[in-house]
Design a protein around this motif. Sequence first.
Motif, PDB file in Angstrom:
ATOM      1  N   GLU A  96      75.074  58.133  92.161  1.00  0.00           N
ATOM      2  CA  GLU A  96      75.804  58.535  90.959  1.00  0.00           C
ATOM      3  C   GLU A  96      75.851  60.056  90.831  1.00  0.00           C
ATOM      4  OE1 GLU A  96      73.780  56.444  87.884  1.00  0.00           O
ATOM      5  OE2 GLU A  96      74.672  54.505  88.407  1.00  0.00           O
ATOM      6  N   ASP A 149      72.377  41.335  92.246  1.00  0.00           N
ATOM      7  CA  ASP A 149      72.650  40.065  91.571  1.00  0.00           C
ATOM      8  C   ASP A 149      72.197  38.872  92.414  1.00  0.00           C
ATOM      9  OD1 ASP A 149      73.800  41.424  89.460  1.00  0.00           O
ATOM     10  OD2 ASP A 149      75.860  41.166  90.177  1.00  0.00           O
ATOM     11  N   ASN A 157      79.276  49.170  93.820  1.00  0.00           N
ATOM     12  CA  ASN A 157      79.688  47.794  93.525  1.00  0.00           C
ATOM     13  C   ASN A 157      79.088  46.813  94.531  1.00  0.00           C
ATOM     14  OD1 ASN A 157      81.223  48.779  91.421  1.00  0.00           O
ATOM     15  ND2 ASN A 157      83.161  48.708  92.534  1.00  0.00           N
ATOM     16  N   SER A 158      79.062  47.220  95.788  1.00  0.00           N
ATOM     17  CA  SER A 158      78.450  46.374  96.822  1.00  0.00           C
ATOM     18  C   SER A 158      76.961  46.206  96.561  1.00  0.00           C
ATOM     19  CB  SER A 158      78.665  46.991  98.211  1.00  0.00           C
ATOM     20  OG  SER A 158      80.015  46.979  98.569  1.00  0.00           O
ATOM     21  N   GLU A 164      73.654  44.315  85.064  1.00  0.00           N
ATOM     22  CA  GLU A 164      74.143  45.580  85.588  1.00  0.00           C
ATOM     23  C   GLU A 164      72.995  46.487  86.003  1.00  0.00           C
ATOM     24  OE1 GLU A 164      76.593  47.232  82.568  1.00  0.00           O
ATOM     25  OE2 GLU A 164      78.157  45.695  82.749  1.00  0.00           O
ATOM     26  N   ARG A 224      79.060  41.281 103.900  1.00  0.00           N
ATOM     27  CA  ARG A 224      78.989  42.279 102.834  1.00  0.00           C
ATOM     28  C   ARG A 224      78.036  43.422 103.212  1.00  0.00           C
ATOM     29  NH1 ARG A 224      80.653  41.371  97.524  1.00  0.00           N
ATOM     30  NH2 ARG A 224      81.770  39.407  97.166  1.00  0.00           N
ATOM     31  N   THR A 238      70.068  54.554  93.565  1.00  0.00           N
ATOM     32  CA  THR A 238      71.392  54.419  92.947  1.00  0.00           C
ATOM     33  C   THR A 238      71.726  55.641  92.094  1.00  0.00           C
ATOM     34  OG1 THR A 238      70.390  53.106  91.155  1.00  0.00           O
ATOM     35  CG2 THR A 238      71.434  51.899  92.969  1.00  0.00           C
ATOM     36  N   GLN A 241      75.503  46.413  93.657  1.00  0.00           N
ATOM     37  CA  GLN A 241      75.366  45.555  92.482  1.00  0.00           C
ATOM     38  C   GLN A 241      75.393  44.089  92.892  1.00  0.00           C
ATOM     39  OE1 GLN A 241      75.262  46.319  88.735  1.00  0.00           O
ATOM     40  NE2 GLN A 241      74.416  44.282  89.171  1.00  0.00           N
ATOM     41  N   TRP A 242      76.280  43.744  93.826  1.00  0.00           N
ATOM     42  CA  TRP A 242      76.333  42.371  94.328  1.00  0.00           C
ATOM     43  C   TRP A 242      74.988  41.990  94.934  1.00  0.00           C
ATOM     44  CZ3 TRP A 242      75.318  40.549  99.176  1.00  0.00           C
ATOM     45  CH2 TRP A 242      75.589  39.192  99.404  1.00  0.00           C
ATOM     46  N   GLN A 266      81.768  54.634  94.385  1.00  0.00           N
ATOM     47  CA  GLN A 266      81.824  53.508  93.447  1.00  0.00           C
ATOM     48  C   GLN A 266      81.904  52.188  94.194  1.00  0.00           C
ATOM     49  OE1 GLN A 266      81.374  53.701  90.026  1.00  0.00           O
ATOM     50  NE2 GLN A 266      81.088  51.511  90.429  1.00  0.00           N
ATOM     51  N   LYS A 267      82.633  52.156  95.296  1.00  0.00           N
ATOM     52  CA  LYS A 267      82.698  50.936  96.113  1.00  0.00           C
ATOM     53  C   LYS A 267      81.307  50.570  96.629  1.00  0.00           C
ATOM     54  CE  LYS A 267      85.866  50.396  99.228  1.00  0.00           C
ATOM     55  NZ  LYS A 267      86.783  50.688 100.373  1.00  0.00           N
TER      56      LYS A 267
END
Length: 325
Positions: free
Chosen positions: A249, A274, A267-268, A2, A299, A245, A270-271, A263-264
């Motif tokens: 926030e 990763d 999340n993108s 995360e 994406r 980031t 975060q992908w 938040q979307k």
Amino acid sequence: MEIEKHRDFSKLRLKEISNRISQIPQLKESSLCVFATGSYGRLEASENSDLDLFLIDTDDINQTSNLNKTIINAEIIKICRNLGLPEFSNDGLYLKAIWLKEIQTYLGSPTDDYNNYFTARLLMLLESKPLFDASLYDKCVTTLIDCYYHDFPDHVKNFKPIFLANDIIRFWKTLCLNYEHKRIGHTDLFDKDDSEHKKMVTHTKNLKLKFSRKLTCFSFILCLVDFDKTINPEDIKQISSLSPTERLEYLKNKNSSVGGKIQKALNSYQWFIDKTQIPSKDMIEWIKDKKERDNAFERSRQFEEELFEILQVIDRQHILPKLLI
């Protein structure tokens, strides 16, 4: 992992590096500020991340001697090797110390680009964390912000940092142009195998441009256009102190109406982290798969739309479009 865990890892690693380089005698005797950019500066590093460093000489009169700078660079390289960090990119090209006085003097001139002052200045403001001498780092940040606030005393009630916003947008456009130059240049110098590998490396750079480079620039712009009052130098310093980031926030907590959209986007992102905070060779193998590659760039387009939707809501005064005219 995360985003929060990446931050914790980055902070611990930066503290370890800082503790070690702070013991270099020649560095302690100098007026050099050392700061991290890249994934460490954005607080999203992992054990596979390399370290991007810049050095700024803050002495107003005399620069640190070339001999001492050479010794300092050598010691930093040794420390990073002992910690198992990847070698510095471009054969340590950016370990060259830059004089703060010259960054001020040549801001906006042809020399600004040529001597890398432009890149050092924008990266310090957009994505950096201090590694040596927090007080000198604060001096650098304050000095650079003041360069953009020359007219502030005459416009305290309605000042908008247009100069800074334009410089950030110029930086983003420069990153895009630099990518295109590297993408299309000299492909005839490579044989077939090298050319294919180069193409895959280019894809990874493109993906990083569309995610981390874009967020670095536009998270700052989003914070600027969110203000509905005069933005003073301390406001800019606060925005600068946040990672990209963290800026999202901050905006999410401040603007409930756009919280879901932010938040979307997180999340993108975060992908993206990763998928990219893995060994370089593994990333090359992953992006070779056309299905994976197509999904990755789809994406990236989605992420772009998410940032644009946030901008549409937050830029209530339509500041950004006005910068284009």
